[in-house]
Design a protein around this motif. Sequence first.
Motif, short mmCIF file in Angstrom:
data_model
loop_
_atom_site.label_atom_id
_atom_site.label_comp_id
_atom_site.label_asym_id
_atom_site.label_seq_id
_atom_site.Cartn_x
_atom_site.Cartn_y
_atom_site.Cartn_z
N GLY A 62 0.81 -1.20 0.00
CA GLY A 62 0.00 0.00 0.00
C GLY A 62 0.84 1.25 0.00
N ALA A 63 0.96 1.86 -1.17
CA ALA A 63 1.80 3.05 -1.32
C ALA A 63 0.97 4.30 -1.54
CB ALA A 63 2.77 2.85 -2.49
N GLY A 64 -0.30 4.26 -1.18
CA GLY A 64 -1.18 5.40 -1.37
C GLY A 64 -2.58 4.95 -1.69
N ALA A 65 -3.47 5.89 -1.94
CA ALA A 65 -4.86 5.59 -2.27
C ALA A 65 -5.07 5.71 -3.77
CB ALA A 65 -5.79 6.53 -1.54
N GLY A 66 -5.54 4.65 -4.41
CA GLY A 66 -5.77 4.66 -5.84
C GLY A 66 -5.71 3.25 -6.38
N PHE A 67 -5.24 3.11 -7.60
CA PHE A 67 -5.08 1.78 -8.18
C PHE A 67 -3.79 1.75 -8.98
CE2 PHE A 67 -5.47 -1.20 -11.75
CZ PHE A 67 -5.63 -2.38 -11.03
N GLY A 68 -3.00 0.73 -8.73
CA GLY A 68 -1.77 0.58 -9.49
C GLY A 68 -0.87 -0.47 -8.87
N GLY A 69 0.14 -0.86 -9.62
CA GLY A 69 1.17 -1.75 -9.10
C GLY A 69 1.08 -3.18 -9.54
N ASP A 70 0.05 -3.57 -10.31
CA ASP A 70 -0.01 -4.96 -10.77
C ASP A 70 1.23 -5.29 -11.59
OD1 ASP A 70 -2.39 -5.36 -9.52
OD2 ASP A 70 -3.58 -5.65 -11.33
N GLY A 71 1.75 -6.47 -11.33
CA GLY A 71 2.96 -6.91 -12.01
C GLY A 71 4.23 -6.53 -11.30
N GLY A 72 4.11 -5.74 -10.22
CA GLY A 72 5.27 -5.31 -9.46
C GLY A 72 5.20 -5.77 -8.02
N PRO A 73 6.16 -5.35 -7.20
CA PRO A 73 6.20 -5.77 -5.80
C PRO A 73 5.11 -5.10 -4.97
CG PRO A 73 7.94 -4.19 -6.25
CD PRO A 73 7.32 -4.52 -7.57
N ALA A 74 4.70 -5.78 -3.90
CA ALA A 74 3.63 -5.29 -3.04
C ALA A 74 3.95 -3.93 -2.43
CB ALA A 74 3.34 -6.31 -1.93
N SER A 75 5.22 -3.68 -2.19
CA SER A 75 5.60 -2.42 -1.56
C SER A 75 5.22 -1.20 -2.40
CB SER A 75 7.11 -2.39 -1.28
OG SER A 75 7.83 -2.57 -2.49
N GLY A 76 5.09 -1.38 -3.72
CA GLY A 76 4.75 -0.28 -4.60
C GLY A 76 3.31 -0.28 -5.07
N ALA A 77 2.52 -1.26 -4.63
CA ALA A 77 1.13 -1.37 -5.09
C ALA A 77 0.26 -0.32 -4.41
CB ALA A 77 0.59 -2.76 -4.81
N VAL A 78 -0.80 0.07 -5.11
CA VAL A 78 -1.74 1.07 -4.62
C VAL A 78 -3.14 0.47 -4.57
CG1 VAL A 78 -2.72 3.36 -5.02
CG2 VAL A 78 -0.32 2.93 -5.56
#
Length: 385
Positions: free
Chosen positions: A161-177
Amino acid sequence: MKLRTTVSFSLATTLFLAGCGDAADPCDGLESGRACTWLGTGEAGFNGDVHRTNAQVNQVQDLLFMPDGTAWFTDFNNFLVRRVHPDGMVESMVGWTDPVFPGDGPLGGVPADGAPGEEWQLNHPTNLLLSPEGNITLVAWHNHKILEIDPTDGYVRVVAGAGAGFGGDGGPASGAVFKQLNDATYDDAGNLYIVDQQNQRIRRIGADGMVSTIAGTGNIGDGGDGGPATAAEFSWAIGSNPNPSGGIVHHEGKLYVSDTENNRVRVIDLESGMIDAFAGTGVLGYAGDGGQALDAQLRAPRDLEIGPEGDLYFVETDNSVVRAVDLETGVIRTVVGTGELGQSQEEGLLATETLLRRPFGLSFDPEGNLYVMDSLNERIVKVIR
């Protein structure tokens, strides 16, 4: 633990602190099938860390029994994660009692290596689960994060959870939104599945730490049964401050999902990736007990658990009941509540005669007793197995 709060004492707590002793435990000596107040006074608030029979809570959401004999719960509107010791004393472990929006604590931001629980500014924590490593996974709903709590000392680290929104699929959990993720469950391989509420998706953090979407298009709707889960639509509450919505539990290679605003429960086969209807017609109501779950009417299902006998249990918040489905026969029944919103004045009633007021969660202890988060009655109800 030092809490930043103005403490308000109830009469019960005043008597307790004055040396008059704990309130009698209404669960003592009850027979199987009877219900009682296990925690809470019925009054919303926060009166410090006292015995569970005297403790005020504010819209409790979930309860997790740990191997060490403690029971942890999310005190939603007090912005706390608290634990109950075997002697019944409550201890606040994570959070303050004042909200911080969007809850991006602790002070000054999120250190890479985490922070003590008393420094965290939670904003409406919802669900708890035991991680494969024996830690507590916290779904921090309005923080838009998955957190990990060390159960020995309450130290907290960010998993995703790196913020509120949607993003990060295909990457590490630390950068997912994420946006108001509400519930999560682990499968047997250690993959974590998350209800990403306002994104209308179910997302997975793999055991390798990578994020993907496994169900939902992002659009609100009710379509997709009989097809791939990635093409399905869900309906979970949206808006600036909606109710927590959606639930998920893994069992024997399948994900059971509460499609709350569609008044249904659905099932995803993880091997095939297909989604199907499981319970509810989609017509809002309260009907169908004794028949097939697919023919029943539901009203806002949320948290789900697998019971000690292997049945699927779930809360129906707006019917103020807990219902269960026999996974072998598909037959649905009510196990707690009457379908009428209220609060019983008598302890020890049969569970099916006990009034609830908008329950949001449920749990089982190691002995198989059922616990209902009777959220707007400001208590946790125990049903004796």
